[in-house]
Design an enzyme around this catalytic site. Structure first.
Site, PDB file in Angstrom:
ATOM      1  N   GLN A  17      -2.151   3.145   5.937  1.00  0.00           N
ATOM      2  CA  GLN A  17      -1.496   2.033   5.713  1.00  0.00           C
ATOM      3  C   GLN A  17      -1.232   1.231   6.812  1.00  0.00           C
ATOM      4  OE1 GLN A  17       2.681   1.574   4.649  1.00  0.00           O
ATOM      5  NE2 GLN A  17       1.841   0.921   2.376  1.00  0.00           N
ATOM      6  N   GLY A  18      -2.167   0.072   6.931  1.00  0.00           N
ATOM      7  CA  GLY A  18      -2.036  -0.920   8.079  1.00  0.00           C
ATOM      8  C   GLY A  18      -0.981  -2.072   7.940  1.00  0.00           C
ATOM      9  N   SER A  45       3.140  -1.838   9.335  1.00  0.00           N
ATOM     10  CA  SER A  45       3.826  -2.282  10.342  1.00  0.00           C
ATOM     11  C   SER A  45       3.152  -2.506  11.589  1.00  0.00           C
ATOM     12  CB  SER A  45       4.730  -0.927  10.746  1.00  0.00           C
ATOM     13  OG  SER A  45       5.622  -0.549   9.569  1.00  0.00           O
ATOM     14  N   SER A  70       0.499   6.550   9.467  1.00  0.00           N
ATOM     15  CA  SER A  70       0.205   7.809   9.101  1.00  0.00           C
ATOM     16  C   SER A  70      -1.319   8.086   8.929  1.00  0.00           C
ATOM     17  CB  SER A  70       1.102   8.257   7.904  1.00  0.00           C
ATOM     18  OG  SER A  70       2.653   8.064   8.321  1.00  0.00           O
ATOM     19  N   GLU A  81       5.751   2.792  -8.909  1.00  0.00           N
ATOM     20  CA  GLU A  81       6.782   4.004  -8.368  1.00  0.00           C
ATOM     21  C   GLU A  81       8.005   3.945  -9.499  1.00  0.00           C
ATOM     22  OE1 GLU A  81      10.195   3.920  -6.209  1.00  0.00           O
ATOM     23  OE2 GLU A  81       9.761   5.765  -7.160  1.00  0.00           O
TER      24      GLU A  81
END
Length: 383
Positions: free
Chosen positions: A125-126, A128, A160, A243
């Site tokens: 995931q890009g 932050s 991550s 979610e």
């Protein structure tokens, strides 16, 4: 609020329990990075082959299509069985895939979704950035349009599995002069493209699981934009609809197990005779029960209304802070033996060190308190 499970749901619980009992690997996830990735992929493939991959994905996209209550049951049994964390598959299964299902073109779905479900492709995931933190609207990484390509420059951090990922869900600015939520685009970034540099970040536990990623005029085809240029904020937020309040079920089952294990350890060592320790353990036992009750209430609301409320932030905050206190208590009861810790030999210390991230990752504790104050208590906005 309805906390009773129907006979059909009870039968489904037995189905989950039986499959997990027969299939959960006896070996632990390896410590070596390469071996850990191979382990993650093999476990994901086993889930896929048995029809347990993407339990909340629609069936037409290869998922299980479980109801919200069935998802709760599966996650509870998954945690009770001590089944492996999906590891490097986490972003693809829980973020990238759901976002593509809602927003992607048919060609994008056809190519990426099966690879994610099977565990063939790892995503990261890009979001932050060094200067933005939890503030997605504050990002500065940019993509300028040249012909049929985006040329990307900037950096992302705390990414991550970036060092092993094949693809990245990348949010960047594609409109000059845009600020905050406007002018953002959500892009499928190939992690092996020229111009990408991944610098792994070693955690205090000794592990390497995330990295800083630098983009030096990285060229990405415009056909990799998901949901259209300038719609990145809407696309990123759409993932949250998948979610729906179940995200911390497994953590809560684990915390319930941990409290009972700590109580048993305190009794066997005599530490339970210390009034302070006994009082803290009793308080945590009560809080675990209260947390599960709040979660069931939130799930009942989702069943009735189709959407979780801001109460999810209460659960998110409570779960992360309770987990940190449980981990501190585990170290206290362990005594001097923790001084000989080497990563991989002692889960107590590893869990304690990892616990520092619990109130940071996925929206800091401060952000959660802002949401609670503004949306539940009606307080003025903090900024």
């Amino acid at each position: 609020m309805d906390i009773q499970f129907s006979p059909e749901e009870q039968r489904f619980r037995e189905e989950c329990r039986d499959w997990l009992h027969a299939n959960v690997p006896a070996e632990r996830r390896p410590m070596d990075a390469a071996d850990a990735i191979a382990f993650d992929k093999a476990w994901q493939r086993r889930l896929f082959d048995a029809g347990w991959a993407g339990i909340n994905w629609p069936k037409e996209y290869g998922g299980r299509g479980l109801s919200i209550v069935q998802q709760v049951i599966w996650l509870e049994e998954y945690a009770r069985a001590h089944a492996p964390w999906i590891g490097a598959n986490f972003v693809g299964i829980n973020h990238g895939g759901p976002t593509l299902i809602i927003n992607a073109s048919e060609a994008q779905k056809e190519y990426h979704l099966p690879r994610i479900l099977r565990g063939d492709a790892i995503w990261c995931q890009g979001f932050s950035e060094p200067g933005a933190g939890s503030d997605l609207a504050g990002i500065k990484t940019r993509g300028r349009i040249e012909g049929d390509e985006l040329v990307v420059s900037g950096s992302k951090i705390w990414t991550s599995f970036a060092h092993v990922a094949d693809w990245q869900e990348l949010v960047l600015r594609t409109e000059d002069g845009s600020t905050r939520h406007k002018g953002l685009s959500w892009v499928i970034c190939p992690m092996h493209a020229p111009g990408i540099e991944v610098r792994p970040i070693r955690k205090m536990s000794g592990q390497v699981e995330f990295a800083q990623v630098f983009y030096d005029d990285v060229r990405i085809p415009l056909e990799n934009v998901v949901g259209g240029l300038g719609n990145g904020w809407k696309v990123a937020m759409s993932t949250l609809s998948f979610e729906r309040g179940t995200g911390f079920i497994a953590d809560q089952v684990k915390q319930s197990q941990e409290v009972e294990e700590l109580l048993e350890r305190a009794r066997s060592t005599g530490a339970i005779k210390d009034d302070r320790i006994a009082g803290e353990l009793a308080q945590m036992r009560v809080e675990v029960a209260a947390l599960r009750a709040m979660t069931y209430r939130n799930i009942s609301q989702v069943v009735r209304t189709g959407q979780p409320g801001a109460e999810s932030s209460v659960i998110r905050l409570f779960t992360s802070e309770l987990g940190q206190r449980l981990e501190r208590m585990a170290l206290l009861l362990a005594g001097e033996e923790i001084l000989d810790f080497r990563y991989g030999d002692d889960d107590l210390v590893a869990d304690y060190l990892r616990g520092f991230a619990a109130t940071i990752a996925g929206g800091t504790a401060q952000i959660q308190r802002d949401i609670i104050g503004e949306r539940l208590l009606g307080l003025p906005k903090s900024r």
